[in-house]
Design an enzyme around this catalytic site. Structure first.
Site, short mmCIF file in Angstrom:
data_model
loop_
_atom_site.label_atom_id
_atom_site.label_comp_id
_atom_site.label_asym_id
_atom_site.label_seq_id
_atom_site.Cartn_x
_atom_site.Cartn_y
_atom_site.Cartn_z
N HIS A 299 13.42 7.85 25.56
CA HIS A 299 14.51 7.58 26.50
C HIS A 299 14.29 6.30 27.31
CE1 HIS A 299 11.44 10.00 28.44
NE2 HIS A 299 11.80 9.44 29.58
N HIS B 31 -4.23 -11.45 11.99
CA HIS B 31 -5.59 -10.93 11.88
C HIS B 31 -5.69 -9.43 11.61
CE1 HIS B 31 -7.58 -14.48 14.22
NE2 HIS B 31 -6.87 -14.88 13.18
N ARG C 156 -11.48 -13.14 5.76
CA ARG C 156 -12.42 -12.27 6.48
C ARG C 156 -11.71 -11.13 7.20
NH1 ARG C 156 -11.43 -16.63 9.79
NH2 ARG C 156 -11.25 -16.23 12.03
#
Length: 146
Positions: free
Chosen positions: A16, A104, A138
């Site tokens: 809400h 990332h 990575r």
């Protein structure tokens, strides 16, 4: 909107407290950009429990969809959504956090604060979020550890 070319559907849900912002995002952001979306509720400012709407959204998210969750602070829906194994929900407060969580963390659900909000800021964050690709490299290894 690079991701919108790959993503088939955006799911959006709120409690809400997030309803006014959700209504604005649907009307002015998603509709004007002609983005395929599905509104999973709630449909008023009558008090409801945010975990129910976060769960409903998370059950619909897959590799070809993403989500937008909104509650008063954005914190509750973020906590609730991240309980689902395949969800990487991120509470974002600015353009940089929206961009970096995609880059990332490969976030698939953006969580927003419904009280208060600034329309221009929210739209800029959504543009940054949905314009940013996951960098992988990575970061992929790290996301896989989640």
């Amino acid at each position: 909107m690079k991701l919108f070319k790959k993503i088939k559907k955006i799911y959006i849900a709120s409690d809400h407290a997030g309803y006014p912002l959700k209504k604005l995002i649907i009307k002015e952001f998603l509709s004007k950009k002609r983005i395929n979306f599905q509104d999973l509720g709630t449909n008023s400012e009558k008090s409801v429990d945010y975990p129910n709407f976060a769960k409903k959204l998370c059950k619909n998210i897959n590799k070809t969809s993403m989500g937008i969750l909104i509650c008063g602070s954005g914190i509750g829906v973020s906590i609730s959504a991240n309980r689902h194994k395949h969800i990487r929900a991120s509470l974002c407060h600015n353009v940089n956090s929206a961009r970096m969580t995609r880059k990332h963390n490969d976030s698939n659900v953006i969580c927003l604060q419904g009280r208060p909000f600034v329309k221009k800021k929210i739209f800029a964050m959504l543009d940054a979020y949905f314009d940013t690709e996951f960098e992988e490299g990575r970061h992929k290894r790290r996301v896989e550890q989640l």
